[in-house]
Design an enzyme around this catalytic site. Structure first.
Site, mmCIF file in Angstrom:
data_model
loop_
_atom_site.group_PDB
_atom_site.id
_atom_site.type_symbol
_atom_site.label_atom_id
_atom_site.label_comp_id
_atom_site.label_asym_id
_atom_site.label_seq_id
_atom_site.Cartn_x
_atom_site.Cartn_y
_atom_site.Cartn_z
ATOM 1 N N GLY A 10 0.817 -1.212 0.000
ATOM 2 C CA GLY A 10 0.000 0.000 0.000
ATOM 3 C C GLY A 10 0.847 1.256 0.000
ATOM 4 O O GLY A 10 1.954 1.262 0.543
ATOM 5 N N THR A 124 4.814 1.391 6.680
ATOM 6 C CA THR A 124 3.425 0.987 6.869
ATOM 7 C C THR A 124 2.739 1.987 7.782
ATOM 8 O O THR A 124 3.272 2.350 8.830
ATOM 9 C CB THR A 124 3.293 -0.422 7.467
ATOM 10 N N ILE A 125 1.557 2.406 7.394
ATOM 11 C CA ILE A 125 0.816 3.310 8.269
ATOM 12 C C ILE A 125 0.346 2.573 9.519
ATOM 13 O O ILE A 125 0.035 3.200 10.534
ATOM 14 C CB ILE A 125 -0.396 3.951 7.555
ATOM 15 N N ASP A 126 0.307 1.237 9.465
ATOM 16 C CA ASP A 126 -0.204 0.460 10.596
ATOM 17 C C ASP A 126 0.764 0.397 11.771
ATOM 18 O O ASP A 126 0.377 -0.011 12.864
ATOM 19 C CB ASP A 126 -0.523 -0.972 10.151
ATOM 20 N N GLY A 169 -6.413 -0.812 9.670
ATOM 21 C CA GLY A 169 -5.682 -1.588 10.662
ATOM 22 C C GLY A 169 -6.110 -3.035 10.583
ATOM 23 O O GLY A 169 -7.111 -3.409 11.187
ATOM 24 N N GLU A 221 -10.515 -1.706 11.058
ATOM 25 C CA GLU A 221 -11.151 -2.540 10.034
ATOM 26 C C GLU A 221 -10.950 -4.027 10.285
ATOM 27 O O GLU A 221 -11.755 -4.863 9.851
ATOM 28 C CB GLU A 221 -10.591 -2.194 8.651
ATOM 29 N N ARG A 266 -24.877 6.119 12.570
ATOM 30 C CA ARG A 266 -24.285 6.255 11.248
ATOM 31 C C ARG A 266 -22.841 5.761 11.291
ATOM 32 O O ARG A 266 -22.159 5.862 12.308
ATOM 33 C CB ARG A 266 -24.315 7.713 10.777
ATOM 34 N N ARG A 275 -3.975 6.943 3.645
ATOM 35 C CA ARG A 275 -2.753 6.600 2.929
ATOM 36 C C ARG A 275 -2.172 7.787 2.160
ATOM 37 O O ARG A 275 -0.965 7.929 2.049
ATOM 38 C CB ARG A 275 -3.022 5.472 1.928
#
Length: 345
Positions: A10, A124-126, A169, A221, A266, A275
């Site tokens: 990603g 990685t953003i994670d 995530g 997620e 909602r 990202r």
């Protein structure tokens, strides 16, 4: 010396800053740099372009990756490893710098065992690579997610609604935990701690009974239900690294809360906005330091290593150890977040 550089997996804020630093540091040593297009796919297909500093000088604040990316796994291709080793020779490359997360660097590690002269840069953003304190891209993603939660809180209060914010995530809830804490979410759900949907609904009911009609829930997620192994996913088909396409946990929770409590609920999905975009100052500096250190390792012939942040120092670690296990949110850290669950009036 001729160095190849690729970006895989990603996209992530700070990738271009790493490329920029690699080119600049390489020119200092008199090395040539070649940008490999579309990650490992470019190595399999010999797609590359020469890079000079003038080509990358203005990329420090630019998001994405000028080299493009893919989720190609060379180890899943017939003779993939052999093809890459042969293409290194055909492309005249003396070394390769692979910028990526667990999948890209996992492939780099397997190729290193077969003789590839490769250096890894953690991306990685994670923030789920255990061998480094922080990965570049994480800080930017947290800032973006926090701003989004801040805005959702305003809407939740204005409409007296329950709002569920789905955050990226897959296996680790670092972004969700940090952004949830920073944004003042009333409840945070992460992969490390499976949840009971009935308990979530009861949590909302208790707040409603206390007169707190606005509730904001941040959920990763990859969060899972107790006693349920399968992740909620948009597509059950696996990519070349064995991952399904996640998405839908936020909507699931919103529908269940509304059904069980009657509260208007909602869901909003942050998704790919985490990202893209310009990297934060912290990520620009970290990415730059990683790029410089990666070239220094090439110069010293220390292949099969990954650059990492330990405290304030950039240090090399073995790729084998770097991809051995994921870094997940520990219970002590998450307990601090739990202190504030349900506290907003």
């Amino acid at each position: 010396m001729r160095i190849g550089v690729l970006t895989g997996g990603g996209d992530c804020p700070g990738l271009n800053a790493v490329i920029r630093a690699i080119v600049k540091r390489s020119e200092k040593y008199g090395f040539d740099v070649v940008g490999v297009k579309h990650g490992w796919a470019g190595m399999l297909e010999r797609k590359a372009v020469p890079l000079k500093y003038d080509d990358v000088a203005d990329l420090l604040k630019t998001g994405g990756t000028i080299l493009k990316t893919s989720r190609t796994n060379p180890m899943k291709r017939p003779d993939g490893a052999e093809t890459i080793l042969e293409n290194m020779k055909k492309m005249g490359l003396d070394a390769l710098i692979a910028i990526g997360g667990e999948d890209t660097l996992g492939a780099a590690n397997e190729l290193a065992k077969r003789g590839l002269k490769v250096i890894g840069v953690p991306k990685t953003i994670d923030n789920d690579l255990s061998a480094t304190d922080v990965t570049f891209g994480f800080d930017t993603a947290v800032n973006t997610a926090t701003e989004a939660i801040d805005r959702v809180v305003d809407t939740a209060r204005s409409h007296e609604r329950v709002m569920v914010v789905e955050v990226m995530g897959r296996h680790a809830g670092w972004i969700t935990t940090y952004a949830g804490m920073a944004g003042g979410a009333d409840l945070i759900l992460i992969p490390e701690e499976p949840f009971d949907i009935e308990e979530v609904a009861e949590f909302v009911k208790r707040r409603m009974a206390e007169g707190k009609k606005a509730t904001v829930i941040a959920v990763a997620e990859g969060a899972t239900l107790k006693n349920v192994k399968d992740l909620i996913a948009q597509d059950k088909r696996l990519d070349e690294f064995g991952h399904v396409r996640l998405g839908g946990i936020g909507q699931f929770i919103a529908e269940e809360i509304e059904k069980r409590t009657g509260a208007q609920t909602r869901a909003t999905v942050l998704g790919y906005i985490l990202r893209g975009g310009s990297p934060s100052a912290y990520d620009r500096v970290l990415a730059t330091r990683f790029g410089v250190a990666a070239v220094d390792l090439v110069k010293d012939g220390r292949f099969g290593m990954m650059v990492s942040l330990r405290g304030t120092k950039i240090v090399p670690v073995e790729l084998e150890k770097a991809v051995a296990e994921l870094k997940t949110v520990d219970s002590e850290f998450f307990d601090a977040a739990k202190t504030f669950f349900g506290s907003r009036s």
